[in-house]
Design a protein around this motif. Structure first.
Motif, PDB file in Angstrom:
ATOM      1  N   GLY A   1       0.828  -1.196   0.000  1.00  0.00           N
ATOM      2  CA  GLY A   1       0.000   0.000   0.000  1.00  0.00           C
ATOM      3  C   GLY A   1       0.864   1.248   0.000  1.00  0.00           C
ATOM      4  N   ASN A   2       0.469   2.242   0.778  1.00  0.00           N
ATOM      5  CA  ASN A   2       1.158   3.522   0.826  1.00  0.00           C
ATOM      6  C   ASN A   2       2.395   3.438   1.712  1.00  0.00           C
ATOM      7  OD1 ASN A   2       1.778   6.200   0.508  1.00  0.00           O
ATOM      8  ND2 ASN A   2       0.313   6.907   2.043  1.00  0.00           N
ATOM      9  N   ILE A   3       3.353   2.629   1.278  1.00  0.00           N
ATOM     10  CA  ILE A   3       4.523   2.345   2.111  1.00  0.00           C
ATOM     11  C   ILE A   3       5.448   3.546   2.250  1.00  0.00           C
ATOM     12  CG2 ILE A   3       4.469  -0.125   1.639  1.00  0.00           C
ATOM     13  CD1 ILE A   3       6.624   0.340  -0.476  1.00  0.00           C
ATOM     14  N   PHE A   4       5.266   4.576   1.427  1.00  0.00           N
ATOM     15  CA  PHE A   4       6.128   5.745   1.528  1.00  0.00           C
ATOM     16  C   PHE A   4       5.895   6.515   2.825  1.00  0.00           C
ATOM     17  CE2 PHE A   4       7.961   5.133  -2.489  1.00  0.00           C
ATOM     18  CZ  PHE A   4       6.977   4.691  -3.348  1.00  0.00           C
TER      19      PHE A   4
ATOM     20  N   MET B   1      14.057   0.948  12.617  1.00  0.00           N
ATOM     21  CA  MET B   1      13.885   2.145  11.812  1.00  0.00           C
ATOM     22  C   MET B   1      14.524   1.910  10.451  1.00  0.00           C
ATOM     23  SD  MET B   1      12.936   2.928  14.830  1.00  0.00           S
ATOM     24  CE  MET B   1      14.351   2.691  15.906  1.00  0.00           C
ATOM     25  N   PHE B   2      14.045   2.580   9.433  1.00  0.00           N
ATOM     26  CA  PHE B   2      14.531   2.301   8.100  1.00  0.00           C
ATOM     27  C   PHE B   2      15.988   2.723   7.909  1.00  0.00           C
ATOM     28  CE2 PHE B   2      10.758   0.488   7.564  1.00  0.00           C
ATOM     29  CZ  PHE B   2       9.987   0.727   6.424  1.00  0.00           C
ATOM     30  N   GLY B   3      16.518   3.503   8.828  1.00  0.00           N
ATOM     31  CA  GLY B   3      17.942   3.812   8.785  1.00  0.00           C
ATOM     32  C   GLY B   3      18.789   2.696   9.373  1.00  0.00           C
ATOM     33  N   GLY B   4      18.118   1.717   9.991  1.00  0.00           N
ATOM     34  CA  GLY B   4      18.821   0.554  10.518  1.00  0.00           C
ATOM     35  C   GLY B   4      18.839   0.443  12.027  1.00  0.00           C
ATOM     36  N   ALA B   5      18.525   1.515  12.738  1.00  0.00           N
ATOM     37  CA  ALA B   5      18.535   1.451  14.197  1.00  0.00           C
ATOM     38  C   ALA B   5      17.445   0.515  14.686  1.00  0.00           C
ATOM     39  CB  ALA B   5      18.321   2.847  14.774  1.00  0.00           C
TER      40      ALA B   5
ATOM     41  N   MET C   1      10.013  -4.888   1.343  1.00  0.00           N
ATOM     42  CA  MET C   1       9.171  -4.221   2.339  1.00  0.00           C
ATOM     43  C   MET C   1       8.654  -5.254   3.343  1.00  0.00           C
ATOM     44  SD  MET C   1       9.216  -1.055   2.459  1.00  0.00           S
ATOM     45  CE  MET C   1       7.849  -0.812   3.583  1.00  0.00           C
ATOM     46  N   THR C   2       9.554  -6.060   3.820  1.00  0.00           N
ATOM     47  CA  THR C   2       9.211  -7.108   4.768  1.00  0.00           C
ATOM     48  C   THR C   2      10.122  -7.012   5.982  1.00  0.00           C
ATOM     49  OG1 THR C   2       8.446  -8.581   3.010  1.00  0.00           O
ATOM     50  CG2 THR C   2       9.021  -9.593   5.112  1.00  0.00           C
ATOM     51  N   ALA C   3       9.504  -7.041   7.150  1.00  0.00           N
ATOM     52  CA  ALA C   3      10.239  -7.064   8.412  1.00  0.00           C
ATOM     53  C   ALA C   3      10.215  -8.479   8.975  1.00  0.00           C
ATOM     54  CB  ALA C   3       9.632  -6.085   9.396  1.00  0.00           C
ATOM     55  N   TYR C   4      11.257  -8.802   9.713  1.00  0.00           N
ATOM     56  CA  TYR C   4      11.377 -10.131  10.304  1.00  0.00           C
ATOM     57  C   TYR C   4      11.658 -10.010  11.794  1.00  0.00           C
ATOM     58  CZ  TYR C   4      12.121 -11.255   5.384  1.00  0.00           C
ATOM     59  OH  TYR C   4      11.984 -11.368   4.020  1.00  0.00           O
ATOM     60  N   LEU C   5      11.212 -11.016  12.534  1.00  0.00           N
ATOM     61  CA  LEU C   5      11.568 -11.129  13.937  1.00  0.00           C
ATOM     62  C   LEU C   5      12.069 -12.549  14.161  1.00  0.00           C
ATOM     63  CD1 LEU C   5      11.609  -9.627  16.674  1.00  0.00           C
ATOM     64  CD2 LEU C   5       9.408 -10.731  17.168  1.00  0.00           C
ATOM     65  N   GLN C   6      13.374 -12.680  14.306  1.00  0.00           N
ATOM     66  CA  GLN C   6      13.982 -13.973  14.608  1.00  0.00           C
ATOM     67  C   GLN C   6      13.957 -14.157  16.117  1.00  0.00           C
ATOM     68  OE1 GLN C   6      15.202 -16.465  12.522  1.00  0.00           O
ATOM     69  NE2 GLN C   6      15.368 -17.642  14.421  1.00  0.00           N
ATOM     70  N   MET C   7      13.304 -15.201  16.574  1.00  0.00           N
ATOM     71  CA  MET C   7      13.145 -15.436  17.998  1.00  0.00           C
ATOM     72  C   MET C   7      13.853 -16.728  18.365  1.00  0.00           C
ATOM     73  SD  MET C   7       9.126 -14.369  18.453  1.00  0.00           S
ATOM     74  CE  MET C   7       8.532 -15.726  17.449  1.00  0.00           C
ATOM     75  N   ASN C   8      14.880 -16.611  19.184  1.00  0.00           N
ATOM     76  CA  ASN C   8      15.655 -17.762  19.640  1.00  0.00           C
ATOM     77  C   ASN C   8      15.497 -17.939  21.141  1.00  0.00           C
ATOM     78  OD1 ASN C   8      16.672 -18.061  17.000  1.00  0.00           O
ATOM     79  ND2 ASN C   8      18.402 -16.713  17.435  1.00  0.00           N
ATOM     80  N   SER C   9      15.856 -19.095  21.629  1.00  0.00           N
ATOM     81  CA  SER C   9      15.787 -19.397  23.074  1.00  0.00           C
ATOM     82  C   SER C   9      14.416 -19.032  23.630  1.00  0.00           C
ATOM     83  CB  SER C   9      16.889 -18.650  23.823  1.00  0.00           C
ATOM     84  OG  SER C   9      18.161 -19.000  23.337  1.00  0.00           O
TER      85      SER C   9
ATOM     86  N   ALA D   1       3.549  -0.635  12.124  1.00  0.00           N
ATOM     87  CA  ALA D   1       4.320   0.221  11.229  1.00  0.00           C
ATOM     88  C   ALA D   1       3.763   1.629  11.275  1.00  0.00           C
ATOM     89  CB  ALA D   1       4.281  -0.312   9.807  1.00  0.00           C
ATOM     90  N   GLY D   2       4.614   2.606  10.929  1.00  0.00           N
ATOM     91  CA  GLY D   2       4.161   3.975  10.889  1.00  0.00           C
ATOM     92  C   GLY D   2       5.276   4.939  10.569  1.00  0.00           C
ATOM     93  N   PRO D   3       4.964   6.219  10.576  1.00  0.00           N
ATOM     94  CA  PRO D   3       5.975   7.235  10.271  1.00  0.00           C
ATOM     95  C   PRO D   3       7.049   7.349  11.353  1.00  0.00           C
ATOM     96  CG  PRO D   3       3.756   8.107   9.989  1.00  0.00           C
ATOM     97  CD  PRO D   3       3.619   6.802  10.677  1.00  0.00           C
TER      98      PRO D   3
END
Length: 117
Positions: free
Chosen positions: A26-29, A52-56, A76-84, A97-99
């Protein structure tokens, strides 16, 4: 409007791993941050991790060192790797997601993560 679709939840034994995915469309911008919240039965929704899209990145204390949030900007995909994983991690996990961190306007429907002892 932005649509978020989560996948990757399931049942895992204590100590195991899962990876959640969240595809944005959608309006990912209008989106500069993506992340994850979770809600266990009878508890309030809590933040888990953000990128954050800057990497933080930002994590709640209870998952630091075990969970890793990442982003594939080309998909445009986020991941959450969950270990232990622990039984206390059992919850419905929602992609957000948001601004900015203070304007997480968009939410996915959630995916169930269950960790058995």
């Amino acid at each position: 409007q932005v649509q978020l679709v989560e996948s990757g939840g399931g049942l895992v034994q204590s100590g195991g791993s899962l990876r959640l995915s969240c595809a944005a469309s959608g309006n990912i911008f209008s989106v500069n941050v993506m992340g994850w919240h979770r809600q266990a039965p009878g508890t309030q929704r809590e933040s888990v991790a953000y990128i954050m899209f800057g990497g933080a990145t930002n994590y709640t204390d209870s998952v630091k060192g075990r969970f890793t949030v990442s982003m594939d900007n080309t998909k445009m995909t986020a991941y959450l790797q969950m270990n232990s994983l622990k039984p206390a991690d059992t919850a419905v996990y929602f992609c957000v997601a948001g601004p900015s961190l203070y304007r997480l306007n968009y939410w996915g429907r959630g995916t169930q993560v269950t960790v058995s002892s």
